[in-house]
Design an enzyme around this catalytic site. Structure first.
Site, short mmCIF file in Angstrom:
data_model
loop_
_atom_site.label_atom_id
_atom_site.label_comp_id
_atom_site.label_asym_id
_atom_site.label_seq_id
_atom_site.Cartn_x
_atom_site.Cartn_y
_atom_site.Cartn_z
N LYS A 211 0.85 -1.21 0.00
CA LYS A 211 0.00 0.00 0.00
C LYS A 211 0.88 1.25 0.00
O LYS A 211 1.93 1.27 0.66
CB LYS A 211 -0.92 -0.03 1.23
N SER B 192 -9.87 1.98 2.71
CA SER B 192 -8.95 2.71 1.85
C SER B 192 -7.94 1.83 1.13
O SER B 192 -7.34 2.27 0.16
CB SER B 192 -8.21 3.77 2.67
N SER C 222 -10.13 -0.41 6.88
CA SER C 222 -9.53 -0.27 5.55
C SER C 222 -8.84 -1.49 4.97
O SER C 222 -8.48 -1.48 3.80
CB SER C 222 -8.53 0.88 5.56
N1 GLN Z 1 -13.24 4.42 5.99
C1 GLN Z 1 -12.69 4.83 7.25
C2 GLN Z 1 -12.25 6.25 7.16
O1 GLN Z 1 -12.49 6.84 6.15
C3 GLN Z 1 -11.56 3.93 7.64
C4 GLN Z 1 -10.33 4.17 6.87
C5 GLN Z 1 -9.18 3.34 7.31
O2 GLN Z 1 -9.34 2.31 7.98
N2 GLN Z 1 -7.99 3.80 6.99
O3 GLN Z 1 -11.67 6.80 8.02
#
Ligand code: GLN
Length: 454
Positions: A60, A135, A159
């Site tokens: 990532k 994400s 995410s």
């Molecule tokens: N979707 C969640 C957010 O927007 C979690 C994102 C994540 O786990 N990095 O914060």
């Protein structure tokens, strides 16, 4: 088969599908091929090999890789080439995995669909009209599309697990502290964890084995023993006590999703496990708590992007304050700005007690809910997401609906416990994920239950 064959196969597949899927932001082709040749020579000259010897892996893009562009999918880091490797990347090197490239994500890991990438969206390989989740959308899509067998993602509020569910792959968020965060560009430091995304539970356990352990560069990494995760893949779940929170099968959760969880529970019952309904009474506050805390931490963490030390620097500034303001205004995307504003507000004097401090207290209650359940049960099971993957564009104008997607994954980060998503059926041709949550540092039991489905 040689390592060079594996690496060839990976780049060939990327060539074939990635202009449609859009999982990769940068490729490491020259280095990967050179390294593959070295490993092929080693194949003939030694008889001990790293745990992930020759395995192609994607990383990532919020995990720093020395000399390999790392952007967090943000304009502010468009041209950033790190001068060191994250601890997990060093672990991958020790395990002799081959880094294929860097994977797309929501900018600074803020989002649930990878549509917040400032570079390009990623599409779900199961249906290119739908999102891969986020994400870590690139990490899940790359594995689902067969571009790499292994990838690393990060999970602050879901995410890793949510994109794994949407893309029909296996994704684990380890216990907070299991894996070093050194070299992970921080979003919300008290919640962030790096974790493995793979096609099978067994591969997942291999990858976690390789990246786990205390690290002197991360004081929040935990000095606890790293067990042999593979030895827990026995398929034996006899006598296991499973808790199913009623809040996770309630309002807003799609009927097919509920049914797939009930079907999975039947399978486990057939194998000698038992389950009961329980309550995690503070679940309804998790979303609000998460967005206050994660945005507060993000507003502090992202203060380092000032146009002086890293990344984009505005050409139009006349003085220092303007330089800060304009570099950040030009460099950050809308969602990142929204979080910084929310977090700055929640931390400001006069509001701190009402928002930040209150959220910290509620976080403790949520954690306590989990502790209470884990006094009597071995694992908690529920869906990973309330629905299967949604259409690209469907939720972009409505941040609240987008945020609600993480309602079942967020409490796990607030409590710091481990959670995995494994594929458990289809709805309208799209994969669904089953979430298995364990006690602190008990990834072994989580894997044991997950493996029962393979
Ligand atoms: N979707 C969640 C957010 O927007 C979690 C994102 C994540 O786990 N990095 O914060």
């Amino acid at each position: 088969i040689t390592v060079s064959d594996l690496v060839d196969e990976s780049y060939k597949r990327i060539q074939e599908v990635d202009d449609k899927v859009g999982a990769f932001l940068a490729l490491n082709e020259d280095q990967a091929r050179t390294y593959a040749k070295e490993l092929d020579e080693a194949l003939n000259s030694r008889n001990e090999f790293g745990l992930l010897f020759g395995m192609p892996i994607g990383v990532k893009d919020n995990i720093v890789t020395k000399g390999l562009r790392t952007t967090c999918a943000s304009k502010i880091l468009e041209n950033f080439d790190p001068i060191y490797d994250a601890t997990v990347v060093k672990h991958l090197q020790n395990a002799e995995a081959v880094t294929i490239g860097k994977l797309n994500m929501d900018e600074f890991a803020m989002g649930s669909s990878t549509e917040n990438s400032s570079i390009k969206p990623t599409r779900n390989p199961w249906n290119l009209e739908t999102v891969p989740g986020g994400s870590s959308g690139g990490s899940a899509a790359a594995v689902a599309a067969g571009e790499v067998p292994f990838s690393l993602g990060s999970d602050t509020g879901g995410s890793i697990r949510q994109p794994a569910a949407f893309c029909g792959v296996v994704g684990l968020k380890p216990t907070y502290g299991r894996v070093s965060r050194f070299g992970l560009v921080a979003f919300a430091s008290s919640l962030d964890q790096i974790g493995p995304v793979t096609r099978s539970v067994e591969d997942n356990a291999f990858l976690l084995q390789a990246i786990s352990g205390v690290d002197e560069m991360d004081s929040t990494s935990a000095n606890v023993e790293v067990p042999d995760f593979l030895s827990s893949l026995t398929g034996d779940v006899k006598g296991l006590k499973i808790a199913v929170p009623k809040e996770y099968l309630g309002e807003g959760v799609n009927e097919e999703v509920k049914q797939s969880v009930l079907d999975a529970l039947k399978v486990l019952e057939g194998l000698g496990a038992t389950w009961e309904e329980v309550s995690l009474p503070h679940s309804k506050y998790a979303l609000a708590t998460y967005y206050l805390l994660s945005s507060s931490e993000a507003s502090a963490n992202l203060a380092r992007f000032d146009g002086v030390r890293y990344g984009h620097r505005s050409d139009n500034a006349e003085n220092l304050i303007e330089l800060y303001k304009q570099s950040r205004a030009e460099g950050f995307g809308n969602e990142v700005k929204r979080r910084i504003m929310l977090g700055t507000y929640a931390l400001s004097s006069g509001y701190y007690d009402a928002y930040y401090k209150k959220a910290q207290k509620v976080r403790t209650l949520i954690k306590k809910d989990f502790e209470d359940v884990f006094e009597k049960y071995d694992v908690i099971i529920g869906p990973t997401t309330p629905t299967p993957a949604f259409k690209i564009g469907e939720n972009v104008k409505d941040p609240m609906t987008m945020y609600a997607n993480d309602i079942l994954t967020i409490p796990v980060n607030l409590a710091g416990v481990p959670g995995i998503s494994v594929p458990c059926g289809l709805s309208n041709g799209l994969p669904l994920g089953l979430q298995i949550i364990g006690k602190h540092f008990d990834e072994s039991t989580v894997y044991r239950v997950a493996h029962a489905f393979e």
